[in-house]
Scaffold this motif. Structure first.
Motif, PDB file in Angstrom:
ATOM      1  N   GLU A  55      15.089  -1.352  -4.341  1.00  0.00           N
ATOM      2  CA  GLU A  55      14.844  -0.658  -5.518  1.00  0.00           C
ATOM      3  C   GLU A  55      14.070  -1.682  -6.470  1.00  0.00           C
ATOM      4  OE1 GLU A  55      17.388   1.899  -7.489  1.00  0.00           O
ATOM      5  OE2 GLU A  55      17.757   3.055  -5.557  1.00  0.00           O
ATOM      6  N   HIS A  61       4.648  -0.219 -10.253  1.00  0.00           N
ATOM      7  CA  HIS A  61       4.267   1.047  -9.301  1.00  0.00           C
ATOM      8  C   HIS A  61       3.386   0.952  -8.148  1.00  0.00           C
ATOM      9  CE1 HIS A  61       0.569   0.139 -11.622  1.00  0.00           C
ATOM     10  NE2 HIS A  61      -0.018   1.157 -11.031  1.00  0.00           N
ATOM     11  N   ASN A  64       5.014   1.439  -4.827  1.00  0.00           N
ATOM     12  CA  ASN A  64       5.560   2.557  -4.397  1.00  0.00           C
ATOM     13  C   ASN A  64       5.208   3.046  -3.006  1.00  0.00           C
ATOM     14  OD1 ASN A  64       6.843   3.245  -6.852  1.00  0.00           O
ATOM     15  ND2 ASN A  64       5.443   4.456  -7.810  1.00  0.00           N
ATOM     16  N   ALA A  68       7.952   3.782  -0.146  1.00  0.00           N
ATOM     17  CA  ALA A  68       8.228   5.293   0.426  1.00  0.00           C
ATOM     18  C   ALA A  68       7.918   5.294   1.917  1.00  0.00           C
ATOM     19  CB  ALA A  68       7.031   6.052  -0.282  1.00  0.00           C
ATOM     20  N   ARG A  72      11.168   5.905   4.626  1.00  0.00           N
ATOM     21  CA  ARG A  72      10.975   7.034   5.620  1.00  0.00           C
ATOM     22  C   ARG A  72      10.880   6.661   6.917  1.00  0.00           C
ATOM     23  NH1 ARG A  72      11.856   8.583   1.131  1.00  0.00           N
ATOM     24  NH2 ARG A  72      11.405  10.394   0.086  1.00  0.00           N
ATOM     25  N   THR A 179       0.447   7.849  -0.728  1.00  0.00           N
ATOM     26  CA  THR A 179       1.692   8.896  -1.008  1.00  0.00           C
ATOM     27  C   THR A 179       1.818   9.073  -2.324  1.00  0.00           C
ATOM     28  OG1 THR A 179       2.723   6.479  -1.612  1.00  0.00           O
ATOM     29  CG2 THR A 179       2.732   7.295   0.858  1.00  0.00           C
ATOM     30  N   TYR A 181       3.004  12.056  -3.601  1.00  0.00           N
ATOM     31  CA  TYR A 181       4.240  12.763  -4.235  1.00  0.00           C
ATOM     32  C   TYR A 181       5.552  12.038  -3.636  1.00  0.00           C
ATOM     33  CZ  TYR A 181       0.840  16.044  -4.678  1.00  0.00           C
ATOM     34  OH  TYR A 181      -0.749  16.724  -4.970  1.00  0.00           O
ATOM     35  N   ALA A 182       5.549  10.884  -3.401  1.00  0.00           N
ATOM     36  CA  ALA A 182       6.445   9.906  -2.819  1.00  0.00           C
ATOM     37  C   ALA A 182       7.630  10.074  -3.879  1.00  0.00           C
ATOM     38  CB  ALA A 182       6.172   8.779  -2.523  1.00  0.00           C
ATOM     39  N   ARG A 183       8.933  10.169  -3.244  1.00  0.00           N
ATOM     40  CA  ARG A 183      10.053  10.146  -4.106  1.00  0.00           C
ATOM     41  C   ARG A 183      10.450   8.529  -4.180  1.00  0.00           C
ATOM     42  NH1 ARG A 183      13.505  15.576  -3.293  1.00  0.00           N
ATOM     43  NH2 ARG A 183      11.952  16.996  -3.752  1.00  0.00           N
ATOM     44  N   THR A 184      10.394   7.989  -5.365  1.00  0.00           N
ATOM     45  CA  THR A 184      10.845   6.471  -5.246  1.00  0.00           C
ATOM     46  C   THR A 184      11.672   6.467  -6.768  1.00  0.00           C
ATOM     47  OG1 THR A 184       8.813   6.138  -6.676  1.00  0.00           O
ATOM     48  CG2 THR A 184       8.735   5.733  -4.344  1.00  0.00           C
ATOM     49  N   LYS A 186      12.820   5.674 -10.230  1.00  0.00           N
ATOM     50  CA  LYS A 186      12.318   5.624 -11.490  1.00  0.00           C
ATOM     51  C   LYS A 186      12.865   4.313 -12.183  1.00  0.00           C
ATOM     52  CE  LYS A 186      10.074   9.305 -10.849  1.00  0.00           C
ATOM     53  NZ  LYS A 186       8.732   9.181 -10.320  1.00  0.00           N
TER      54      LYS A 186
END
Length: 202
Positions: A55, A61, A64, A68, A72, A179, A181-184, A186
């Motif tokens: 993290e 940013h 990111n 991601a 995955r 990516t 809509y990648a969930r990283t 915050k």
């Protein structure tokens, strides 16, 4: 001999000591710069870079997509960013590499000079290649290579592992739009009062 050493030390101390009328401004400026230095270390959460937590890598940013795609992919289950991107020979080389790389990244990100599509540097390529070999040594053993492609070891060309394994572990496309809509994770706010002011405005 000791007197000579003391005199050299004393001369150096006298040279560095400012004149009496400059002592207060010099002490004041040293205090300001020291305070600013500690504040920058605190705001940038510099201590976190000593860890192996992935993290930390998404403090900017631009990273990111890499975070991601790593998370995955198959490598996300067994490795961290440092496992692949930092030399693992010994602790001194590891920390030296992290310090140099971190300082370069911090400078680029602070000055807003980061590209939208990041490219790995030569030192990074060398580290990644060595770590690919370190982890996958069984697959690149001469017997394993002969079983895979029926070619002798002498016929194998020298190239980076990812020249063939292009999608490992980050995929083929590298950009912020790859990516969307990648969930990283915050980033945490620097100060709580920023959030409080936003709530007051609402």
């Amino acid at each position: 001999m000791n007197n000579g050493k003391k005199s050299i030390f004393k001369k150096l101390l006298e040279f560095l000591t400012p004149p009496d009328n400059w002592k207060f401004p010099v002490i004041l400026m040293l205090g300001i710069f020291t305070g600013l230095g500690f504040h920058i270390l605190y705001v940038s959460n510099a201590v976190s870079y000593l860890s192996d937590d992935p993290e930390v890598c998404v403090n900017c940013h631009v990273m990111n997509p890499e975070y991601a795609t790593w998370q995955r992919g198959s490598h996300g289950k067994v490795t961290t960013c440092n496992d692949c991107h930092v030399p693992q020979n010994n602790i001194i080389e590891k920390l030296w590499f992290k310090a140099n790389d971190g300082l370069r990244h911090a400078t680029i990100f602070t000055l807003r000079m980061e590209p939208q599509v990041i490219q790995i540097k030569e030192a990074g390529k060398k580290a990644v290649q060595e770590n690919c070999i370190r982890c996958h040594t069984n697959q690149i053993h001469p017997i394993a290579l002969r079983a895979i492609n029926n070619r002798s070891v002498a016929d194998q060309t020298e190239r980076y592992c990812w020249e063939c394994h292009r999608e490992t572990p980050h995929g083929k496309v590298h950009s912020l739009s790859s990516t969307p809509y990648a969930r990283t994770p915050k980033l945490k706010p620097i100060a709580e009062w920023i959030l409080e002011d936003k709530e007051i405005i609402k």
